[in-house]
Design a protein around this motif. Structure first.
Motif, PDB file in Angstrom:
ATOM      1  N   ARG A  68      35.333  28.753 120.638  1.00  0.00           N
ATOM      2  CA  ARG A  68      35.329  30.106 120.089  1.00  0.00           C
ATOM      3  C   ARG A  68      35.609  30.067 118.578  1.00  0.00           C
ATOM      4  O   ARG A  68      35.004  30.809 117.803  1.00  0.00           O
ATOM      5  N   HIS A  69      36.509  29.182 118.175  1.00  0.00           N
ATOM      6  CA  HIS A  69      36.792  29.044 116.750  1.00  0.00           C
ATOM      7  C   HIS A  69      35.548  28.531 116.010  1.00  0.00           C
ATOM      8  O   HIS A  69      35.226  29.000 114.909  1.00  0.00           O
ATOM      9  N   GLN A  70      34.839  27.588 116.628  1.00  0.00           N
ATOM     10  CA  GLN A  70      33.597  27.081 116.058  1.00  0.00           C
ATOM     11  C   GLN A  70      32.600  28.213 115.852  1.00  0.00           C
ATOM     12  O   GLN A  70      31.927  28.306 114.818  1.00  0.00           O
ATOM     13  N   ARG A  71      32.524  29.108 116.806  1.00  0.00           N
ATOM     14  CA  ARG A  71      31.583  30.232 116.726  1.00  0.00           C
ATOM     15  C   ARG A  71      31.941  31.174 115.580  1.00  0.00           C
ATOM     16  O   ARG A  71      31.070  31.639 114.836  1.00  0.00           O
ATOM     17  N   LEU A  72      33.227  31.467 115.425  1.00  0.00           N
ATOM     18  CA  LEU A  72      33.660  32.348 114.341  1.00  0.00           C
ATOM     19  C   LEU A  72      33.417  31.691 112.982  1.00  0.00           C
ATOM     20  O   LEU A  72      32.987  32.359 112.032  1.00  0.00           O
ATOM     21  N   ILE A  73      33.685  30.396 112.866  1.00  0.00           N
ATOM     22  CA  ILE A  73      33.436  29.683 111.614  1.00  0.00           C
ATOM     23  C   ILE A  73      31.966  29.790 111.230  1.00  0.00           C
ATOM     24  O   ILE A  73      31.618  30.038 110.066  1.00  0.00           O
ATOM     25  N   ALA A  74      31.083  29.615 112.213  1.00  0.00           N
ATOM     26  CA  ALA A  74      29.651  29.686 111.942  1.00  0.00           C
ATOM     27  C   ALA A  74      29.250  31.040 111.376  1.00  0.00           C
ATOM     28  O   ALA A  74      28.430  31.132 110.457  1.00  0.00           O
ATOM     29  N   SER A  75      29.832  32.117 111.897  1.00  0.00           N
ATOM     30  CA  SER A  75      29.480  33.450 111.407  1.00  0.00           C
ATOM     31  C   SER A  75      30.047  33.694 110.012  1.00  0.00           C
ATOM     32  O   SER A  75      29.357  34.235 109.134  1.00  0.00           O
ATOM     33  N   THR A  76      31.290  33.276 109.773  1.00  0.00           N
ATOM     34  CA  THR A  76      31.889  33.527 108.460  1.00  0.00           C
ATOM     35  C   THR A  76      31.229  32.694 107.367  1.00  0.00           C
ATOM     36  O   THR A  76      31.194  33.114 106.205  1.00  0.00           O
ATOM     37  N   GLN A  77      30.679  31.547 107.737  1.00  0.00           N
ATOM     38  CA  GLN A  77      30.051  30.697 106.740  1.00  0.00           C
ATOM     39  C   GLN A  77      28.734  31.266 106.216  1.00  0.00           C
ATOM     40  O   GLN A  77      28.226  30.818 105.182  1.00  0.00           O
ATOM     41  N   GLN A  78      28.182  32.251 106.904  1.00  0.00           N
ATOM     42  CA  GLN A  78      26.978  32.894 106.379  1.00  0.00           C
ATOM     43  C   GLN A  78      27.249  33.547 105.033  1.00  0.00           C
ATOM     44  O   GLN A  78      26.455  33.429 104.083  1.00  0.00           O
ATOM     45  N   LEU A  79      28.370  34.235 104.934  1.00  0.00           N
ATOM     46  CA  LEU A  79      28.742  34.851 103.667  1.00  0.00           C
ATOM     47  C   LEU A  79      29.107  33.787 102.633  1.00  0.00           C
ATOM     48  O   LEU A  79      28.778  33.927 101.440  1.00  0.00           O
ATOM     49  N   SER A  80      29.788  32.739 103.069  1.00  0.00           N
ATOM     50  CA  SER A  80      30.178  31.680 102.150  1.00  0.00           C
ATOM     51  C   SER A  80      28.942  31.009 101.546  1.00  0.00           C
ATOM     52  O   SER A  80      28.903  30.716 100.335  1.00  0.00           O
ATOM     53  N   LYS A  81      27.928  30.768 102.359  1.00  0.00           N
ATOM     54  CA  LYS A  81      26.710  30.139 101.862  1.00  0.00           C
ATOM     55  C   LYS A  81      26.038  31.008 100.805  1.00  0.00           C
ATOM     56  O   LYS A  81      25.594  30.509  99.767  1.00  0.00           O
ATOM     57  N   ARG A  82      25.958  32.312 101.072  1.00  0.00           N
ATOM     58  CA  ARG A  82      25.333  33.210 100.099  1.00  0.00           C
ATOM     59  C   ARG A  82      26.158  33.279  98.814  1.00  0.00           C
ATOM     60  O   ARG A  82      25.602  33.344  97.712  1.00  0.00           O
ATOM     61  N   ARG A  83      27.485  33.234  98.957  1.00  0.00           N
ATOM     62  CA  ARG A  83      28.338  33.226  97.774  1.00  0.00           C
ATOM     63  C   ARG A  83      28.037  32.021  96.903  1.00  0.00           C
ATOM     64  O   ARG A  83      27.895  32.139  95.686  1.00  0.00           O
ATOM     65  N   TRP A  84      27.911  30.836  97.512  1.00  0.00           N
ATOM     66  CA  TRP A  84      27.617  29.634  96.745  1.00  0.00           C
ATOM     67  C   TRP A  84      26.242  29.707  96.104  1.00  0.00           C
ATOM     68  O   TRP A  84      26.036  29.181  95.000  1.00  0.00           O
ATOM     69  N   GLU A  85      25.275  30.332  96.771  1.00  0.00           N
ATOM     70  CA  GLU A  85      23.942  30.485  96.184  1.00  0.00           C
ATOM     71  C   GLU A  85      24.011  31.322  94.914  1.00  0.00           C
ATOM     72  O   GLU A  85      23.400  30.973  93.894  1.00  0.00           O
ATOM     73  N   ARG A  86      24.749  32.421  94.945  1.00  0.00           N
ATOM     74  CA  ARG A  86      24.881  33.264  93.755  1.00  0.00           C
ATOM     75  C   ARG A  86      25.684  32.560  92.662  1.00  0.00           C
ATOM     76  O   ARG A  86      25.401  32.721  91.473  1.00  0.00           O
ATOM     77  N   MET A  87      26.669  31.784  93.052  1.00  0.00           N
ATOM     78  CA  MET A  87      27.443  31.022  92.066  1.00  0.00           C
ATOM     79  C   MET A  87      26.562  29.993  91.366  1.00  0.00           C
ATOM     80  O   MET A  87      26.666  29.791  90.154  1.00  0.00           O
ATOM     81  N   ALA A  88      25.678  29.341  92.131  1.00  0.00           N
ATOM     82  CA  ALA A  88      24.832  28.292  91.563  1.00  0.00           C
ATOM     83  C   ALA A  88      23.883  28.834  90.511  1.00  0.00           C
ATOM     84  O   ALA A  88      23.512  28.127  89.563  1.00  0.00           O
ATOM     85  N   THR A  89      23.477  30.082  90.650  1.00  0.00           N
ATOM     86  CA  THR A  89      22.564  30.686  89.684  1.00  0.00           C
ATOM     87  C   THR A  89      23.294  31.338  88.517  1.00  0.00           C
ATOM     88  O   THR A  89      22.661  31.840  87.585  1.00  0.00           O
ATOM     89  N   GLY A  90      24.631  31.351  88.569  1.00  0.00           N
ATOM     90  CA  GLY A  90      25.407  31.974  87.515  1.00  0.00           C
ATOM     91  C   GLY A  90      25.551  33.476  87.647  1.00  0.00           C
ATOM     92  O   GLY A  90      26.101  34.137  86.762  1.00  0.00           O
ATOM     93  N   GLU A  91      25.101  34.029  88.775  1.00  0.00           N
ATOM     94  CA  GLU A  91      25.184  35.476  88.988  1.00  0.00           C
ATOM     95  C   GLU A  91      26.585  35.905  89.381  1.00  0.00           C
ATOM     96  O   GLU A  91      26.968  37.065  89.180  1.00  0.00           O
ATOM     97  N   LEU A  92      27.350  34.999  89.963  1.00  0.00           N
ATOM     98  CA  LEU A  92      28.651  35.345  90.521  1.00  0.00           C
ATOM     99  C   LEU A  92      29.713  34.368  90.038  1.00  0.00           C
ATOM    100  O   LEU A  92      29.534  33.151  90.111  1.00  0.00           O
ATOM    101  N   GLY A  93      30.812  34.904  89.539  1.00  0.00           N
ATOM    102  CA  GLY A  93      31.975  34.084  89.250  1.00  0.00           C
ATOM    103  C   GLY A  93      32.915  34.095  90.443  1.00  0.00           C
ATOM    104  O   GLY A  93      33.059  35.109  91.123  1.00  0.00           O
ATOM    105  N   TRP A  94      33.544  32.949  90.697  1.00  0.00           N
ATOM    106  CA  TRP A  94      34.470  32.884  91.840  1.00  0.00           C
ATOM    107  C   TRP A  94      35.581  31.892  91.523  1.00  0.00           C
ATOM    108  O   TRP A  94      35.358  30.875  90.857  1.00  0.00           O
TER     109      TRP A  94
END
Length: 377
Positions: A110-136
């Motif tokens: 169940r923890h694995q399942r929750l991690i998978a869902s939360t990482q969707q937002l994390s992945k998009r955050r890193w994509e925006r960071m890589a382009t310089g659109e988002l500071g974090w």
């Protein structure tokens, strides 16, 4: 009473880590226990002319979801959170908890399942960071729970944290981190010439391909404190074994005495003294979870002890760490995974690193000049 160290830390993150500009929208994330630092970040952002707001999540929310939520609820990602991620200019995440072991006994699948869902937002955050659109920036405010993990009193732990960030005493913290940036950038540039690394230590003899990969200086822009140089190794050529004396933590759960064997870039054997079931669950998250997405040298010698917190432990001066899972595409990495899990290898007492056959690191320090490998190596 305001803690001037927290005040200085808030100012450092806003001015140096984020370089926040007037009019930019800043979201500050943290649990209620992180309120003192959240307030100082908010104050510093106002002074910079930004538009800050604070998102507070009670610590029991993930615990409750894992205990009582359905599979559909574990998989749910708020469309509001997705939209918000596209609109903010910067995010500060305060990793502070009053109970760092709240999720230690939850069901691994169940923890694995929750991690998978939360990482969707994390992945998009890193994509925006890589382009310089988002500071974090990710940071920690000292709490009793973290102090207990580190086996320190709260006062000792506060001093440890603020010293590692270079805000324990008054002074120009921005100038300090600018100096760190210059020093680490030179080290990263020199490592970018290497084709292969070999890490040798107790229970460890691991070869990694790094040809064509760019090394990055971790200089306080994404984490505070910081102090490492890192890259993403070639995904298909990691060979050998590596052991980790330090326990590894992920989403509030601990796995200790980890031993991994790689063939063709893939983990083919994984053992743990404790938490093996959770280790197996993480390796099964997806195909990329069994490959390395990062290799790094820890170079913050103000961090001199293990504290059971990866933010600090991966930067311990004299250690190295590797991460299972997602790679840094901007550095040439190609591995994709919802996992990115840092595992720290202590090389301070008895460790060596070779670059293209030459000894470049011994007992936790880079050598001034590389040395030829001895015949037995």
């Amino acid at each position: 009473m305001r803690d001037q160290r927290a005040e200085r830390l808030g100012e450092l993150i806003v001015a140096y880590s984020l370089g926040l500009k007037p009019g930019q929208v800043l979201r500050i994330d943290g649990a209620p226990v992180a309120a003192p630092l959240a307030i100082e970040l908010y104050r510093a952002a106002l002074a910079a002319g930004a538009q800050p707001y604070v998102g507070v999540e009670p610590e029991r929310v993930p615990e409750l979801l894992l205990a009582e939520g359905s599979d559909e609820q574990l998989d749910f990602v708020s469309p509001i959170a997705k939209a918000e991620l596209e609109l903010v200019d910067a995010i500060v995440t305060i990793w502070s908890e009053s109970n760092t072991r709240a999720l230690s006994r939850v069901d691994a699948e169940r923890h694995q399942r929750l991690i998978a869902s939360t990482q969707q937002l994390s992945k998009r955050r890193w994509e925006r960071m890589a382009t310089g659109e988002l500071g974090w920036s990710g940071v920690l405010f000292p709490t009793e729970g973290h102090a207990q993990d580190a086996e320190m009193s709260l006062a000792e732990y506060e001093q440890f944290v603020f010293r590692a960030c270079h805000v324990e005493e008054p002074g120009d913290a921005v100038a300090h981190w600018e100096g760190v940036r210059e020093e680490l950038s030179l080290r990263a540039e020199s490592l970018s010439e290497a084709r292969e690394l070999r890490i040798v230590g107790p229970g460890t003899d691991l070869r990694l391909g790094v040809e064509g990969r760019r090394w990055q200086a971790a200089d306080g822009r994404y984490n505070m404190p910081d102090g490492e140089v890192y890259t993403s190794p070639v995904e298909t050529v990691t060979e050998g074994e590596i052991s980790f004396d330090f326990p590894a933590l992920f989403h509030g759960r601990e796995v200790s005495d980890i031993r991994l064997r790689f063939e063709g870039g893939v983990v083919v054997k994984a053992e743990a003294g404790r938490g093996g079931e959770y280790l197996d669950a993480l390796l099964e998250l997806d195909e990329g979870a069994r490959r390395l997405g990062e290799v790094a040298f820890g170079l913050n010698y103000e961090i001199d002890r293990f504290t059971q917190n990866t933010l600090f432990d991966e930067k311990i001066g004299g250690t190295m760490h590797v991460a299972l899972g997602s790679a840094f595409h901007a550095l040439g990495g190609r591995n994709d995974s919802i996992l990115h899990w840092d595992l720290v290898c202590d090389l301070r007492a008895d460790g060596e690193v070779y670059a293209d056959g030459e000894l470049v690191w011994r007992a936790g320090r880079f050598l001034e000049q590389p040395e030829p490998a001895v015949a037995s190596v």
